[in-house]
Design a protein around this motif. Structure first.
Motif, PDB file in Angstrom:
ATOM      1  N   ILE A  32      12.749 -28.771 -46.920  1.00 59.05           N
ATOM      2  CA  ILE A  32      13.148 -30.079 -46.376  1.00 59.05           C
ATOM      3  C   ILE A  32      14.512 -30.484 -46.929  1.00 59.05           C
ATOM      4  O   ILE A  32      15.384 -30.979 -46.195  1.00 59.05           O
ATOM      5  N   HIS A  33      14.715 -30.244 -48.230  1.00 56.22           N
ATOM      6  CA  HIS A  33      16.012 -30.569 -48.828  1.00 56.22           C
ATOM      7  C   HIS A  33      17.127 -29.791 -48.139  1.00 56.22           C
ATOM      8  O   HIS A  33      18.188 -30.343 -47.797  1.00 56.22           O
ATOM      9  N   HIS A  38      22.656 -31.995 -45.775  1.00 54.92           N
ATOM     10  CA  HIS A  38      24.000 -32.172 -45.214  1.00 54.92           C
ATOM     11  C   HIS A  38      24.271 -33.640 -44.897  1.00 54.92           C
ATOM     12  O   HIS A  38      25.421 -34.032 -44.652  1.00 54.92           O
ATOM     13  N   ILE A  39      23.206 -34.460 -44.929  1.00 51.11           N
ATOM     14  CA  ILE A  39      23.347 -35.899 -44.678  1.00 51.11           C
ATOM     15  C   ILE A  39      23.622 -36.598 -46.009  1.00 51.11           C
ATOM     16  O   ILE A  39      22.880 -36.392 -46.974  1.00 51.11           O
ATOM     17  N   PRO A  40      24.650 -37.435 -46.094  1.00 49.25           N
ATOM     18  CA  PRO A  40      24.956 -38.114 -47.366  1.00 49.25           C
ATOM     19  C   PRO A  40      23.809 -39.029 -47.803  1.00 49.25           C
ATOM     20  O   PRO A  40      23.056 -39.550 -46.980  1.00 49.25           O
ATOM     21  N   GLY A  41      23.723 -39.224 -49.113  1.00 50.57           N
ATOM     22  CA  GLY A  41      22.711 -40.120 -49.649  1.00 50.57           C
ATOM     23  C   GLY A  41      22.794 -40.187 -51.151  1.00 50.57           C
ATOM     24  O   GLY A  41      23.438 -39.336 -51.791  1.00 50.57           O
ATOM     25  N   PRO A  42      22.156 -41.187 -51.759  1.00 54.95           N
ATOM     26  CA  PRO A  42      22.187 -41.315 -53.221  1.00 54.95           C
ATOM     27  C   PRO A  42      21.425 -40.167 -53.874  1.00 54.95           C
ATOM     28  O   PRO A  42      20.552 -39.551 -53.246  1.00 54.95           O
ATOM     29  N   PRO A  43      21.737 -39.859 -55.136  1.00 58.81           N
ATOM     30  CA  PRO A  43      21.003 -38.804 -55.835  1.00 58.81           C
ATOM     31  C   PRO A  43      19.505 -39.124 -55.879  1.00 58.81           C
ATOM     32  O   PRO A  43      19.109 -40.268 -56.069  1.00 58.81           O
ATOM     33  N   MET A  49       9.501 -36.480 -55.838  1.00 61.50           N
ATOM     34  CA  MET A  49       9.294 -37.821 -55.286  1.00 61.50           C
ATOM     35  C   MET A  49      10.507 -38.388 -54.570  1.00 61.50           C
ATOM     36  O   MET A  49      10.416 -39.430 -53.905  1.00 61.50           O
ATOM     37  N   GLY A  50      11.644 -37.725 -54.666  1.00 58.81           N
ATOM     38  CA  GLY A  50      12.832 -38.227 -53.993  1.00 58.81           C
ATOM     39  C   GLY A  50      13.248 -39.584 -54.514  1.00 58.81           C
ATOM     40  O   GLY A  50      13.417 -39.786 -55.721  1.00 58.81           O
ATOM     41  N   GLY A  84      11.460 -39.149 -49.644  1.00 59.28           N
ATOM     42  CA  GLY A  84      10.192 -39.578 -50.223  1.00 59.28           C
ATOM     43  C   GLY A  84       9.194 -38.441 -50.148  1.00 59.28           C
ATOM     44  O   GLY A  84       8.670 -38.141 -49.068  1.00 59.28           O
ATOM     45  N   PHE A  85       8.999 -37.717 -51.251  1.00 56.41           N
ATOM     46  CA  PHE A  85       8.169 -36.521 -51.257  1.00 56.41           C
ATOM     47  C   PHE A  85       8.694 -35.550 -50.186  1.00 56.41           C
ATOM     48  O   PHE A  85       9.855 -35.181 -50.227  1.00 56.41           O
TER      49      PHE A  85
END
Length: 498
Positions: A32-33, A38-43, A49-50, A84-85
């Motif tokens: 899934i990761h 490739h989509i931006p997001g916070p660490p 658990m994301g 989220g997971f």
């Protein structure tokens, strides 16, 4: 071989299987990761658990998650990944993407709406008009309920709007004479509950005068439960058990009330008695199906309208009072308009509402900063490209009016309360302002809600000056909808007649 050896062998086998399952799950999360990174997001807070730890912490601390979504959007851009997971949500703030999501029937509501079919094991909103993800089934319900929200029917509600608003004014006048503090949200909440109960279901709750009524608390707990389920471990936490039990009991009370009301109306229909053309009658028409569970679907819609019909309007009015009290020039301007249009008359007429243009701007600006329903979500039926970033199909996509309504990119000085943004000469927001959602699944009750809000605010502005009690935080509380955490505490003074 001894019994102990057999037990030990079985335990080792189970542990081995558990380890294999865990490793397979970790491999799936890694997949899934790779699919979404490739989509931006916070660490991420953790591999497994994301971002859930952050979300749960915010919920526990009564902090507003949408402020973090706003910060993430400003930092990472118009497409933001939230893990989220094994699930990924994508937050979008691009107007064209929002238009595609909300205006089209192609993308259904995402599966998170199924989370409130049941709440902690008790049926809550089920397959009501808000939560039903099946478009054809939803469309049938919506079409059957449209007559209860038609212009002629809504015009006929002005008498009830005036009557219940007058009862509120009487309570407020008592508070003003005693110079006592008023928690505006509490009284507004009770008044709007009395309104929806009467006009939608022909129930006289009288919660405005009955401090022992359980309904305001029941609605609050049901809504609170919607926030608590964001924590996947809530059911297992001992500290949450009392809250969970009260939530279950609150939902049972609401559904029991709905069942009694529906059965009474059904008997009236069977006896060929005259019945009002209200929301309940339309719900019953929509529930005229064949299987034995239909009564539960009818109750789903009763609970949906019972809650939504009062919660959002009360919250909007409380925030409007809060902002007007902090902006005396705007307060004076809107009071001047009310004085000109309404004068000293007691009953506000339907035609008066259209003349209260600046009050309309005040209410719209309130919803820009404080959309009581902060946003919505859709499940992509096909890949979507947003500003060069590909969002894979079957992804839940979030669109929040709270986020776009507070972005400098779309609204100059976004944290400034400025009703002139919504004047006739101002440019119209392009798919960045949608407090009642947009498109075919926009809120059916938005005209109802704004008519009621106008009547109440016009009377309040006609009769009273108000100032806020010092020491309030002005924080926003998320209870499924957004409300002022401190309840908008005021002191009122009866306006001197000019």
């Amino acid at each position: 071989m001894t019994l102990w050896a057999l037990i030990s062998g079985a335990l080792l086998l189970l542990l081995g299987l558990a380890a294999i399952c865990f490793l397979l799950y970790c491999a799936y999360i890694q997949y899934i990761h790779m699919k979404y990174d490739h989509i931006p997001g916070p660490p991420r807070d953790s591999f497994l658990m994301g971002h859930y730890p952050t979300i749960v912490k915010l919920t526990e601390n009564n902090e507003l998650i949408y402020d973090y979504f706003l910060d993430w959007t400003e930092k990472y851009g118009p497409v933001v990944r939230i893990n989220g997971f094994h699930t990924v949500f994508v937050l979008v703030s691009n107007p064209e993407a929002i238009k595609e999501l909300l205006m089209s029937t192609k993308h259904p509501k995402d599966k998170s709406y199924e989370d409130i079919f049941y709440l902690f094991g008790v049926r809550f909103l089920g397959n009501g008009l808000l939560t039903d993800r099946n478009y054809d089934r939803w469309h049938k319900q919506r079409r059957l309920m449209d007559p209860a929200f038609s212009r002629p029917y809504l015009m006929g509600l002005m008498g009830t709007f005036n009557e219940k608003a007058e009862e509120l004014m009487e309570r407020l006048n008592e508070k003003a004479e005693k110079k006592s503090e008023v928690v505006m949200h509490n009284l507004l909440n009770r008044m709007t509950l009395d309104v929806i109960a009467k006009v939608a279901f022909d129930i006289d709750l009288n919660t405005l005068h009955d401090d022992q009524t359980p309904f305001p608390r029941a609605i609050y707990m049901a809504m609170k439960g919607m926030v608590e389920i964001r924590n996947p471990l809530a059911r297992l936490m001992p500290s949450k058990q009392k809250m969970i039990q009260e939530t279950r009991e609150s939902i049972r009370l609401l559904r029991k009330t709905g069942r009694e009301c529906i059965e009474k109306r059904q008997k009236m229909v069977q006896d060929e008695a005259e019945v009002p053309t209200d929301i309940l009658t339309q719900i019953l028409k929509g529930g005229a199906l064949e299987d034995e569970c239909d009564i539960e679907v009818i109750i789903d819609n009763f609970v949906t309208f019972f809650i939504a019909g009062q919660e959002t309007t009360a919250n909007q009015l409380a925030f409007a009072v809060q902002e007007l009290a902090q902006n005396p020039e705007i307060l004076q301007k809107v009071q001047a308009e009310v004085d000109e249009v309404i004068g000293s008359k007691r009953d506000i007429e339907y035609d008066d509402l259209g003349k209260l243009r600046y009050l309309s701007q005040v209410l719209k600006e309130t919803l820009r900063l404080y959309p009581t329903a902060p946003g919505t979500s859709r499940l992509l039926e096909e890949d979507m490209i947003v500003e060069g970033i590909r969002i894979p199909k079957n992804t839940p996509v979030l669109a929040y009016s709270y986020v776009t309504g507070r972005m400098e990119q779309f609204f100059k000085d976004p944290l400034t309360f400025d009703p002139d943004r919504f004047s006739r000469d101002s440019p119209k927001p392009y798919f960045t302002y949608f407090p009642f959602s947009l498109g075919p699944r926009a809120c059916i009750g938005q005209v109802f809600a704004q008519m009621e809000a106008k009547v109440v605010m016009a009377k309040l502005l006609q009769r009273f000056d108000f100032r806020l009690v010092e020491g309030q935080s002005f924080k926003i509380q998320d209870t499924g909808t957004l409300r002022p955490m401190d309840g908008t505490r005021c002191r009122l003074r009866v306006r001197e007649k000019q």
